[in-house]
Design a protein around this motif. Structure first.
Motif, short mmCIF file in Angstrom:
data_model
loop_
_atom_site.label_atom_id
_atom_site.label_comp_id
_atom_site.label_asym_id
_atom_site.label_seq_id
_atom_site.Cartn_x
_atom_site.Cartn_y
_atom_site.Cartn_z
N ASP A 106 -8.96 14.00 -7.90
CA ASP A 106 -10.01 13.68 -8.84
C ASP A 106 -9.74 13.93 -10.31
O ASP A 106 -10.38 13.28 -11.14
N LEU A 107 -8.56 14.36 -10.50
CA LEU A 107 -7.95 14.47 -11.97
C LEU A 107 -7.20 12.94 -12.29
O LEU A 107 -6.67 12.47 -11.47
N SER A 108 -7.21 12.76 -13.30
CA SER A 108 -6.30 11.59 -13.78
C SER A 108 -5.14 11.90 -13.69
O SER A 108 -4.46 12.88 -13.65
N LEU A 140 3.34 3.88 -15.39
CA LEU A 140 1.96 3.79 -15.09
C LEU A 140 1.00 3.02 -16.04
O LEU A 140 -0.12 2.81 -15.63
N GLY A 141 1.34 3.08 -17.21
CA GLY A 141 0.53 2.39 -18.16
C GLY A 141 -0.56 2.90 -18.20
O GLY A 141 -0.95 3.87 -18.33
N GLU A 142 -1.65 1.85 -18.17
CA GLU A 142 -3.16 2.12 -18.30
C GLU A 142 -3.58 2.92 -17.11
O GLU A 142 -4.82 3.49 -17.36
N ASN A 150 -7.28 6.78 -6.52
CA ASN A 150 -6.98 5.50 -6.61
C ASN A 150 -5.43 5.20 -6.83
O ASN A 150 -5.33 3.96 -7.02
N TYR A 151 -4.65 6.16 -6.94
CA TYR A 151 -3.26 5.64 -7.12
C TYR A 151 -2.61 5.35 -5.68
O TYR A 151 -2.98 6.06 -4.29
N SER A 152 -1.62 4.45 -5.46
CA SER A 152 -0.88 4.28 -4.31
C SER A 152 -0.02 5.56 -4.03
O SER A 152 0.46 6.18 -5.00
N SER A 153 0.88 5.55 -2.95
CA SER A 153 1.77 6.63 -2.77
C SER A 153 3.01 6.60 -3.74
O SER A 153 3.63 7.38 -4.05
N GLY A 154 3.35 5.27 -3.94
CA GLY A 154 4.49 5.00 -4.90
C GLY A 154 4.17 5.40 -6.47
O GLY A 154 5.05 5.97 -6.89
#
Length: 244
Positions: A106-108, A140-142, A150-154
Motif C-alpha cells: 500500500d506504500l509507494s 522506476l522513474g515516475e 501496482n508494480y510488476s514483479s520485475g
C-alpha cells in the motif's frame, strides 16, 4: 580463495513435518489436532551440509527445484533455523531472497525504500544520501511515487536489488533475482555485483542459468535432493551439472 572465513556451514540439516492426509477445512484440522489424529511424514530439505566461504568469494548455488538451495540461503540469512547443525556469518548481510519481502504493497516505491532500508539497518541520513542513487538504479522513474501494489514483479525486484546494493554489505545473498527483468537490467546487476566483489563483498547466488554462474562465480556448490553433490571451481562443477 584463501582468506578470512565469512560464512561457515557445519553439519546443517533441515527437516519439515508434512501432513500425510487431506484436510478440507481448518475446523477439521483442529479437531484432528485435539484428538491427536494428525499424521505427519518428515521431508528432509537439507542433509549434513558442510562448507566455508572466504571473504570476497562469489559462490553459485545450483540444483533442480526442490534441491534445497533456497532453504539453505534462508538459513544462512537467519530467516530460518536449521533442525541440526550451525551457521556462522561474520559481518552485515544484504539478503535478496524473496521478491517483495519487507515491502508494503500500500506504500509507494519511495516510502518502501525507507521501510526496507530501515529493516536492513540503514539510518535515515544514509537513506537520504543514497535515495536518488537507489531510484535511478531501479529505473522506476515516475512510478517511484505509485503504490507498490501496482508494480510488476520485475519492478519490485529492481527496487529490492537497488536498495540491498546501495550499501557495501559484507555478504550479499541473491536468490534468482537476476533472472527477473530485461537483458539490459541483468547486465547492470552483473556489473554491480562485480563492483561489490572488487570491494571484497562476499556474494552467494542461486541461479538455474549455468552461463550466469560461470560468468559471475569463481566457485559453485551443487545441491541435489538436499545433499551436496559437488563443491569446486565453477567451470568444473557446471560441466558436471550439465552432463548429469
Amino acid at each position: 580463495m584463501a582468506g578470512k572465513t565469512v560464512i561457515s556451514v557445519e553439519n546443517v540439516s533441515m527437516t519439515f513435518n508434512m501432513n500425510k492426509e487431506k484436510i478440507d477445512s481448518l475446523k477439521e484440522y483442529f479437531i484432528k489436532l485435539a484428538k491427536r489424529q494428525l499424521r505427519f511424514k518428515q521431508f528432509t530439505a537439507l542433509k549434513d551440509i558442510n562448507f566455508t566461504i572466504s571473504k570476497g568469494e562469489i559462490v553459485g548455488l545450483m540444483g533442480l527445484n526442490g534441491s534445497g538451495k533456497s532453504t539453505l540461503l534462508k538459513i544462512i540469512a537467519g530467516v530460518m533455523k536449521p533442525t541440526t547443525g550451525r551457521v556462522a556469518v561474520k559481518g552485515s548481510i544484504a539478503p535478496l531472497i524473496e521478491v517483495g519481502a519487507g515491502f508494503n504493497a500500500d506504500l509507494s516505491g519511495r516510502e518502501n525504500i525507507f521501510l526496507n532500508s530501515y529493516l536492513l539497518g540503514f539510518n535515515k541520513k544514509y537513506i537520504n544520501d543514497h535515495l536518488d542513487e537507489i531510484i535511478e538504479f531501479a529505473e522506476l522513474g515516475e512510478f517511484i511515487d505509485v503504490p507498490l501494489k501496482n508494480y510488476s514483479s520485475g519492478m519490485k525486484s529492481r527496487l529490492g536489488f537497488a536498495i540491498a546494493t546501495a550499501v557495501d554489505p559484507d555478504v550479499l545473498i541473491v536468490d534468482e533475482v537476476l533472472a527477473v527483468g530485461d537483458f539490459k537490467f541483468q547486465q547492470k546487476c552483473h556489473k554491480k555485483i562485480k563492483e561489490l566483489m572488487d570491494g571484497d563483498t562476499t556474494v552467494l547466488i542461486v541461479s538455474h542459468n549455468i552461463n550466469q554462474i560461470k560468468e559471475l562465480c569463481t566457485r559453485c556448490i551443487w545441491l541435489e535432493k538436499g545433499k551436496m553433490i559437488a563443491d569446486g571451481p565453477s567451470e568444473e562443477v557446471c560441466a558436471k551439472y550439465a552432463n548429469q
